[in-house]
Design a protein around this motif. Sequence first.
Motif, PDB file in Angstrom:
ATOM      1  N   LYS A   1      -3.572   7.586  10.507  1.00 33.95           N
ATOM      2  CA  LYS A   1      -3.665   7.311   9.074  1.00 33.95           C
ATOM      3  C   LYS A   1      -3.116   8.498   8.283  1.00 33.95           C
ATOM      4  CE  LYS A   1      -6.972   6.125   5.476  1.00 33.95           C
ATOM      5  NZ  LYS A   1      -8.347   5.816   5.122  1.00 33.95           N
ATOM      6  N   SER A   2      -3.462   9.685   8.736  1.00 31.87           N
ATOM      7  CA  SER A   2      -2.989  10.860   8.011  1.00 31.87           C
ATOM      8  C   SER A   2      -1.467  11.000   8.139  1.00 31.87           C
ATOM      9  CB  SER A   2      -3.764  12.064   8.531  1.00 31.87           C
ATOM     10  OG  SER A   2      -2.972  13.136   8.735  1.00 31.87           O
ATOM     11  N   LEU A   3      -0.920  10.653   9.323  1.00 34.87           N
ATOM     12  CA  LEU A   3       0.542  10.698   9.494  1.00 34.87           C
ATOM     13  C   LEU A   3       1.240   9.690   8.586  1.00 34.87           C
ATOM     14  CD1 LEU A   3       1.519  11.036  13.262  1.00 34.87           C
ATOM     15  CD2 LEU A   3       2.292  12.426  11.351  1.00 34.87           C
ATOM     16  N   ILE A   4       0.660   8.489   8.497  1.00 33.16           N
ATOM     17  CA  ILE A   4       1.253   7.453   7.637  1.00 33.16           C
ATOM     18  C   ILE A   4       1.202   7.899   6.172  1.00 33.16           C
ATOM     19  CG2 ILE A   4       0.877   5.102   6.724  1.00 33.16           C
ATOM     20  CD1 ILE A   4       1.937   4.672   9.375  1.00 33.16           C
ATOM     21  N   ARG A   5       0.054   8.458   5.776  1.00 32.32           N
ATOM     22  CA  ARG A   5      -0.092   8.899   4.373  1.00 32.32           C
ATOM     23  C   ARG A   5       0.943   9.976   4.048  1.00 32.32           C
ATOM     24  NH1 ARG A   5      -5.500  10.461   4.140  1.00 32.32           N
ATOM     25  NH2 ARG A   5      -4.851  12.322   5.224  1.00 32.32           N
ATOM     26  N   GLU A   6       1.068  10.966   4.952  1.00 26.54           N
ATOM     27  CA  GLU A   6       2.036  12.042   4.700  1.00 26.54           C
ATOM     28  C   GLU A   6       3.460  11.491   4.687  1.00 26.54           C
ATOM     29  OE1 GLU A   6       1.463  14.984   3.810  1.00 26.54           O
ATOM     30  OE2 GLU A   6      -0.644  15.225   4.281  1.00 26.54           O
ATOM     31  N   THR A   7       3.756  10.576   5.614  1.00 28.18           N
ATOM     32  CA  THR A   7       5.109  10.007   5.678  1.00 28.18           C
ATOM     33  C   THR A   7       5.422   9.292   4.369  1.00 28.18           C
ATOM     34  OG1 THR A   7       4.867   9.681   8.056  1.00 28.18           O
ATOM     35  CG2 THR A   7       6.619   8.438   6.981  1.00 28.18           C
ATOM     36  N   LEU A   8       4.466   8.518   3.888  1.00 23.32           N
ATOM     37  CA  LEU A   8       4.677   7.805   2.618  1.00 23.32           C
ATOM     38  C   LEU A   8       4.939   8.783   1.486  1.00 23.32           C
ATOM     39  CD1 LEU A   8       1.887   5.105   2.972  1.00 23.32           C
ATOM     40  CD2 LEU A   8       4.320   4.636   2.640  1.00 23.32           C
ATOM     41  N   HIS A   9       4.193   9.873   1.469  1.00 22.34           N
ATOM     42  CA  HIS A   9       4.409  10.845   0.391  1.00 22.34           C
ATOM     43  C   HIS A   9       5.773  11.502   0.495  1.00 22.34           C
ATOM     44  CE1 HIS A   9      -0.101  11.287  -0.691  1.00 22.34           C
ATOM     45  NE2 HIS A   9       0.458  10.201  -1.156  1.00 22.34           N
ATOM     46  N   PHE A  10       6.213  11.794   1.733  1.00 23.75           N
ATOM     47  CA  PHE A  10       7.553  12.366   1.871  1.00 23.75           C
ATOM     48  C   PHE A  10       8.630  11.358   1.442  1.00 23.75           C
ATOM     49  CE2 PHE A  10       5.517  15.547   4.682  1.00 23.75           C
ATOM     50  CZ  PHE A  10       6.020  16.683   4.068  1.00 23.75           C
ATOM     51  N   LEU A  11       8.272  10.076   1.469  1.00 22.18           N
ATOM     52  CA  LEU A  11       9.220   9.043   1.007  1.00 22.18           C
ATOM     53  C   LEU A  11       9.102   8.804  -0.503  1.00 22.18           C
ATOM     54  CD1 LEU A  11       8.794   6.456   3.905  1.00 22.18           C
ATOM     55  CD2 LEU A  11      10.884   7.718   3.369  1.00 22.18           C
ATOM     56  N   GLY A  12       8.161   9.504  -1.141  1.00 25.04           N
ATOM     57  CA  GLY A  12       8.033   9.383  -2.598  1.00 25.04           C
ATOM     58  C   GLY A  12       7.030   8.331  -3.056  1.00 25.04           C
ATOM     59  N   TRP A  13       6.183   7.841  -2.119  1.00 29.61           N
ATOM     60  CA  TRP A  13       5.207   6.794  -2.459  1.00 29.61           C
ATOM     61  C   TRP A  13       4.056   7.375  -3.273  1.00 29.61           C
ATOM     62  CZ3 TRP A  13       0.047   6.048  -0.484  1.00 29.61           C
ATOM     63  CH2 TRP A  13      -0.478   4.767  -0.707  1.00 29.61           C
ATOM     64  N   ARG A  14       3.571   6.621  -4.265  1.00 26.06           N
ATOM     65  CA  ARG A  14       2.433   7.102  -5.060  1.00 26.06           C
ATOM     66  C   ARG A  14       1.396   5.995  -5.243  1.00 26.06           C
ATOM     67  NH1 ARG A  14       3.577  10.984  -3.347  1.00 26.06           N
ATOM     68  NH2 ARG A  14       4.195  12.961  -4.242  1.00 26.06           N
ATOM     69  N   GLY A  15       1.128   5.228  -4.192  1.00 24.85           N
ATOM     70  CA  GLY A  15       0.033   4.267  -4.238  1.00 24.85           C
ATOM     71  C   GLY A  15       0.438   2.840  -4.564  1.00 24.85           C
ATOM     72  N   GLU A  16       1.750   2.553  -4.642  1.00 23.07           N
ATOM     73  CA  GLU A  16       2.176   1.174  -4.915  1.00 23.07           C
ATOM     74  C   GLU A  16       1.802   0.286  -3.718  1.00 23.07           C
ATOM     75  OE1 GLU A  16       4.360   3.688  -4.472  1.00 23.07           O
ATOM     76  OE2 GLU A  16       5.068   4.213  -6.474  1.00 23.07           O
ATOM     77  N   PRO A  17       1.719  -1.059  -3.928  1.00 20.45           N
ATOM     78  CA  PRO A  17       1.435  -1.932  -2.776  1.00 20.45           C
ATOM     79  C   PRO A  17       2.493  -1.713  -1.689  1.00 20.45           C
ATOM     80  CG  PRO A  17       1.384  -3.157  -4.841  1.00 20.45           C
ATOM     81  CD  PRO A  17       1.872  -1.790  -5.188  1.00 20.45           C
ATOM     82  N   LEU A  18       2.033  -1.767  -0.428  1.00 22.88           N
ATOM     83  CA  LEU A  18       2.956  -1.488   0.685  1.00 22.88           C
ATOM     84  C   LEU A  18       3.516  -2.780   1.258  1.00 22.88           C
ATOM     85  CD1 LEU A  18       0.789   1.199   2.445  1.00 22.88           C
ATOM     86  CD2 LEU A  18       2.957   1.556   1.259  1.00 22.88           C
ATOM     87  N   ASP A  19       4.824  -2.814   1.495  1.00 24.31           N
ATOM     88  CA  ASP A  19       5.344  -4.056   2.073  1.00 24.31           C
ATOM     89  C   ASP A  19       5.364  -3.977   3.603  1.00 24.31           C
ATOM     90  OD1 ASP A  19       8.095  -3.946   3.220  1.00 24.31           O
ATOM     91  OD2 ASP A  19       8.664  -3.337   1.202  1.00 24.31           O
ATOM     92  N   ASP A  20       5.247  -5.171   4.229  1.00 21.72           N
ATOM     93  CA  ASP A  20       5.071  -5.241   5.681  1.00 21.72           C
ATOM     94  C   ASP A  20       6.234  -4.611   6.446  1.00 21.72           C
ATOM     95  OD1 ASP A  20       2.729  -6.456   5.308  1.00 21.72           O
ATOM     96  OD2 ASP A  20       3.431  -8.496   5.728  1.00 21.72           O
ATOM     97  N   THR A  21       7.447  -4.760   5.902  1.00 19.81           N
ATOM     98  CA  THR A  21       8.613  -4.206   6.615  1.00 19.81           C
ATOM     99  C   THR A  21       8.504  -2.685   6.695  1.00 19.81           C
ATOM    100  OG1 THR A  21       9.894  -5.965   5.613  1.00 19.81           O
ATOM    101  CG2 THR A  21      11.144  -4.218   6.652  1.00 19.81           C
ATOM    102  N   LEU A  22       8.101  -2.086   5.583  1.00 22.84           N
ATOM    103  CA  LEU A  22       7.969  -0.626   5.573  1.00 22.84           C
ATOM    104  C   LEU A  22       6.892  -0.189   6.575  1.00 22.84           C
ATOM    105  CD1 LEU A  22       8.615   2.148   4.372  1.00 22.84           C
ATOM    106  CD2 LEU A  22       6.959   1.687   2.574  1.00 22.84           C
ATOM    107  N   ILE A  23       5.775  -0.898   6.585  1.00 26.18           N
ATOM    108  CA  ILE A  23       4.698  -0.523   7.512  1.00 26.18           C
ATOM    109  C   ILE A  23       5.187  -0.642   8.957  1.00 26.18           C
ATOM    110  CG2 ILE A  23       2.391  -1.151   8.362  1.00 26.18           C
ATOM    111  CD1 ILE A  23       1.705  -1.878   5.481  1.00 26.18           C
TER     112      ILE A  23
END
Length: 224
Positions: A11-33
């Motif tokens: 979970k922590s790896l996914i959270r950090e990866t999302l932040h490095f991609l510029g994510w700020r809490g928007e709904p996540l799409d299945d393809t990205l996951i």
Amino acid sequence: MTEDAENSLRKSLIRETLHFLGWRGEPLDDTLIRQMRRAQTEMVQFEVRKTYGVFPYSQGQVLGTILQPEGDDIHKLLSGSQSVVLLSVTLGDACERYIRKHLLLDAGYGMILDATASAMIENACDQIETELFKTIVPHGGDLTDRFSPGYGDMPLAQNKEICSILETGKRIGLTTSSGGLLIPQKSVTAIIGISDKKQIHRASPCENCKNRQHCPMAKEDSHD
Ligand code: SF4
């Protein structure tokens, strides 16, 4: 590693990866996951190599070494420290080549691999900190936040001194350019102060995030 610890790490790896991609809490799409999971599975082939050491510190000098950390920010951070930890982490050349190859084949997925690699480095640094906390805090000491050359007014060139002191070329295959850029790029060096007084820590990004109430990735863990 227990199942809970493994889930928390993922979970922590996914959270950090999302932040490095510029994510700020928007709904996540299945393809990205799905792509992030695929990237994690592929990146485990690359070993995170790390080395660190504890050195006495006094009056702006890491004693017994060539390092005098430069800049007001690092001096302020280390002002109550009697010793420092110098650390370095890298994912190595093969990882770098793998990311570059995928960036050419599919830039979108290449960026996810790149962000996953950055998250793995961040995570390895956090693990070192957690190990240090476990040994230092029970004896009444505390750690400062982590600080790297290139942050604030600390010159990037000081990567060279840290790498030389830790012999990172020999130990983990990490070198620097003449200007202090780390080679390979997916690497980090950092300094952490050790003090006998309680330190004030930077708030985690989640603490001040407006999405905290609803975010599935909000950080719950803390050293305190
Ligand atoms: S709560 Fe934390 S994980 Fe969620 S978007 Fe904000 S900073 Fe990121």
